[in-house]
Design an enzyme around this catalytic site. Structure first.
Site, short mmCIF file in Angstrom:
data_model
loop_
_atom_site.label_atom_id
_atom_site.label_comp_id
_atom_site.label_asym_id
_atom_site.label_seq_id
_atom_site.Cartn_x
_atom_site.Cartn_y
_atom_site.Cartn_z
N HIS A 97 -1.46 -7.30 12.61
CA HIS A 97 -2.90 -7.51 12.74
C HIS A 97 -3.46 -6.47 13.70
CE1 HIS A 97 -2.96 -11.32 10.57
NE2 HIS A 97 -1.96 -11.75 11.31
N HIS A 107 1.41 -7.21 5.25
CA HIS A 107 2.56 -8.12 5.25
C HIS A 107 3.67 -7.50 4.40
CE1 HIS A 107 4.56 -11.25 2.65
NE2 HIS A 107 4.99 -11.62 3.84
N ASN A 109 7.86 -8.53 3.23
CA ASN A 109 8.99 -9.45 3.33
C ASN A 109 10.06 -9.01 2.35
OD1 ASN A 109 10.15 -12.32 2.09
ND2 ASN A 109 10.01 -12.24 4.30
N VAL A 110 11.29 -8.89 2.82
CA VAL A 110 12.42 -8.67 1.91
C VAL A 110 13.50 -9.68 2.31
CG1 VAL A 110 12.09 -6.30 1.08
CG2 VAL A 110 13.07 -6.65 3.33
N GLY A 259 14.27 -25.92 9.86
CA GLY A 259 14.49 -25.97 11.30
C GLY A 259 14.57 -24.59 11.93
#
Length: 307
Positions: A97, A107, A109-110, A259
């Site tokens: 940001h 963003h 993601n891998v 978790g």
């Protein structure tokens, strides 16, 4: 699943995290803090975070590798055959940001999943992608980002990019707002066709193309002057980012349900956000242009507007 194969994926992810953090810290001029954590059920990760930087108001580049005895509902809901299997999940997840409203949020993601049970074939897959969320759009930026995404996928087959672009448009969509989160990019999940090496190499290529996709845009925009009006609109639009991540994002749900470390999972949320009742931008304003031009389905990679 061969131990060598999973260790190859882990080595790539750690190296990717390091490379990206190094480049972003160079741009910002402030170092990222490093916070290693462990998870009682198994595994852990390394959170790399910057807050109140020169360029990034907040940014995180996370590596995690978690193991467990039962996949959480977010991972097994659409794959009931996985219920009851032990699993390992590893990935790099990044959200940036920038402070300047002319610099888009981004963003990446891998990730890799492997689920096993005695006497059965392991079930593994790759997933991820990258997408761009501008506040004030520039057509050349959107085009550059999408063309770099296309370039990442081209060596693996011509059908991947249109499919993954559409998947991204469908996934990063706020149904309750009837609008996309940004200008999209590529997204995929459950990838295991054509063998492990093919899927791993494709995922590697996406990770490797992140910096070339984003850094030129960031560098073009980070010195543009802005005022309170632009910051105000940025904070309003960041609200959409928060809504998506808390309501729909599968990675957020997986992390919380398994978790994972809450601080690391929620590092994707921007630091300053605003919500308003029933607000709309003034017709003909730069803010209205975001809705009219950029939050619309477009085939950015094939448009002749980069110059």
């Amino acid at each position: 699943m061969d131990m060598m194969e999973t260790s190859k994926v882990k080595a790539f992810l750690l190296q990717l995290q390091e490379l990206i953090v190094e480049r972003l810290a160079q741009i910002d001029g402030k170092p990222f803090l490093s916070d290693a954590w462990t998870r009682p059920e198994g595994g852990g990760g390394i959170t790399r975070l910057i807050e109140e930087g020169n360029v990034f108001e907040r940014g995180g580049v996370n590596f995690s590798h978690v193991t467990g005895h039962n996949l959480p509902p977010s991972a097994s809901a659409h794959r009931p055959e996985l219920a009851g299997r032990s699993y390992e999940a590893m990935g790099v997840s990044l959200v940036l940001h920038p402070r300047n409203p002319y610099c888009p949020t981004v963003h990446l993601n891998v990730r890799f999943f492997n689920a096993e049970k005695p006497g059965a074939e392991p079930v593994w897959w790759f997933g991820g992608g990258m997408d761009l969320t501008p506040y004030y759009g520039f057509e050349e930026d959107a085009t550059h980002f999408h063309r770099t995404c296309r370039k990442a996928l081209e060596p693996f087959g011509a059908d991947y990019h249109p499919k993954f672009k559409q998947w991204c448009d469908d996934y990063f969509y706020l149904k309750h707002r009837k609008e996309p989160r940004g200008v999209g990019g590529i997204f995929f999940d459950d990838l295991n066709a054509n063998g492990f090496d093919h899927c791993f190499n494709l995922t590697e290529s996406i990770g490797d193309h992140f910096l070339p996709a984003y850094v030129p845009i960031l560098e073009r925009r980070l010195d543009l002057p802005y005022g309170e009006r632009e910051r105000d609109f940025q904070a309003y639009r960041r609200g959409r980012y928060v809504e998506f991540n808390l309501v729909y994002d599968r990675g957020t749900l997986f992390g919380l349900q398994s978790g994972g470390r809450t601080e690391s999972i929620l590092m994707s949320l921007p630091p300053i956000v605003k919500w308003r009742y029933d607000w709309a931008p003034a017709p003909g304003s730069p803010e209205a242009k975001l809705y009219e031009v950029f939050l619309q389905p477009r085939d950015w990679a094939n448009e002749a507007n980069e110059g």
